[in-house]
Motif scaffolding. Sequence first.
Motif, PDB file in Angstrom:
ATOM      1  N   SER A  89       0.848  -1.189   0.000  1.00 12.64           N
ATOM      2  CA  SER A  89       0.000   0.000   0.000  1.00 12.64           C
ATOM      3  C   SER A  89       0.887   1.243   0.000  1.00 12.64           C
ATOM      4  O   SER A  89       2.084   1.183   0.313  1.00 12.64           O
ATOM      5  N   TYR A  90       0.284   2.375  -0.332  1.00 15.87           N
ATOM      6  CA  TYR A  90       1.014   3.639  -0.263  1.00 15.87           C
ATOM      7  C   TYR A  90       1.514   3.872   1.167  1.00 15.87           C
ATOM      8  O   TYR A  90       2.628   4.353   1.369  1.00 15.87           O
ATOM      9  N   ARG A 104       1.046  11.031   1.166  1.00 19.44           N
ATOM     10  CA  ARG A 104       0.562  11.769  -0.014  1.00 19.44           C
ATOM     11  C   ARG A 104       1.711  12.151  -0.937  1.00 19.44           C
ATOM     12  O   ARG A 104       1.597  12.082  -2.153  1.00 19.44           O
ATOM     13  N   ALA A 107       2.736   9.055  -2.751  1.00 20.19           N
ATOM     14  CA  ALA A 107       1.782   8.770  -3.831  1.00 20.19           C
ATOM     15  C   ALA A 107       2.026   9.691  -5.026  1.00 20.19           C
ATOM     16  O   ALA A 107       1.988   9.241  -6.179  1.00 20.19           O
ATOM     17  N   ILE A 125      -0.887  -0.222  -4.170  1.00 19.48           N
ATOM     18  CA  ILE A 125      -2.347  -0.191  -4.142  1.00 19.48           C
ATOM     19  C   ILE A 125      -2.820   0.576  -2.912  1.00 19.48           C
ATOM     20  O   ILE A 125      -2.017   0.931  -2.042  1.00 19.48           O
ATOM     21  N   GLY A 126      -4.104   0.794  -2.813  1.00 15.39           N
ATOM     22  CA  GLY A 126      -4.665   1.469  -1.647  1.00 15.39           C
ATOM     23  C   GLY A 126      -4.600   0.593  -0.409  1.00 15.39           C
ATOM     24  O   GLY A 126      -4.515  -0.636  -0.497  1.00 15.39           O
ATOM     25  N   ASP A 128      -6.856  -0.248   1.460  1.00 12.76           N
ATOM     26  CA  ASP A 128      -8.018  -1.134   1.500  1.00 12.76           C
ATOM     27  C   ASP A 128      -7.905  -2.285   0.495  1.00 12.76           C
ATOM     28  O   ASP A 128      -8.834  -3.074   0.338  1.00 12.76           O
ATOM     29  N   LEU A 130      -7.701  -1.975  -2.721  1.00 10.28           N
ATOM     30  CA  LEU A 130      -8.269  -1.622  -4.019  1.00 10.28           C
ATOM     31  C   LEU A 130      -7.225  -0.953  -4.904  1.00 10.28           C
ATOM     32  O   LEU A 130      -6.284  -0.326  -4.421  1.00 10.28           O
ATOM     33  N   THR A 132      -5.818   1.851  -7.059  1.00  7.94           N
ATOM     34  CA  THR A 132      -5.983   3.298  -7.033  1.00  7.94           C
ATOM     35  C   THR A 132      -5.227   3.866  -8.221  1.00  7.94           C
ATOM     36  O   THR A 132      -4.617   3.128  -8.978  1.00  7.94           O
ATOM     37  N   GLY A 133      -5.249   5.162  -8.367  1.00  5.86           N
ATOM     38  CA  GLY A 133      -4.684   5.843  -9.520  1.00  5.86           C
ATOM     39  C   GLY A 133      -3.448   5.215 -10.138  1.00  5.86           C
ATOM     40  O   GLY A 133      -2.591   4.690  -9.444  1.00  5.86           O
ATOM     41  N   TYR A 134      -3.394   5.288 -11.444  1.00  4.64           N
ATOM     42  CA  TYR A 134      -2.248   4.779 -12.195  1.00  4.64           C
ATOM     43  C   TYR A 134      -2.157   5.592 -13.475  1.00  4.64           C
ATOM     44  O   TYR A 134      -3.142   5.700 -14.210  1.00  4.64           O
ATOM     45  N   LEU A 138      -6.234   2.444 -14.950  1.00  2.00           N
ATOM     46  CA  LEU A 138      -6.478   1.316 -14.043  1.00  2.00           C
ATOM     47  C   LEU A 138      -6.590  -0.022 -14.766  1.00  2.00           C
ATOM     48  O   LEU A 138      -6.229  -1.056 -14.204  1.00  2.00           O
TER      49      LEU A 138
END
Length: 157
Positions: A89-90, A104, A107, A125-126, A128, A130, A132-134, A138
């Motif tokens: 995750s980030y 942030r 990211a 990824i996030g 959670d 999920l 996220t931005g790419y 996506l």
Amino acid sequence: MEEAFVNTPLGIAKLEGDSLGLSSISVLNTKERITQIIPELLEDAVYQLNEYFEGKRTDFDLTLNPSGTDFQQKVWKGLLEIPFGKTVSYLQLSKSLGDVKAVRAVAAANGKNPLWIIVPCHRVIGSDGLLTGYAGGLLRKKWLLEHESPVKQQSLF
């Protein structure tokens, strides 16, 4: 600066580099003419990228020379530590770089990565779980993560 345009399963990739190393790989959303004769300085990068897409390569052995701030360079080096087939995750990436509050900024630096696939920003990824931005979109991120997954999805039909 030498450049080449090569076809990949995700679209045309533009590679740029010089004697100091590979400075940029990006996937384009436009049609570009495929380079017929790859500049010698980019031959190894094109070869290794093709091996990656063929499922024969899980890491890259190239001299890299991306342009960015000291902080961006630090984040991109951190991305290189994420193993093939794994995600972080980030927040995890921010912690591994020594500053949980910089999530942030991490990211943002991740989003400025100029070396598509080689520096695996798609593996972030996030929190959670999920996507996220790419920068490449996506759908491409999802494709790359599935391509690297040790467990391949089976079709039901």
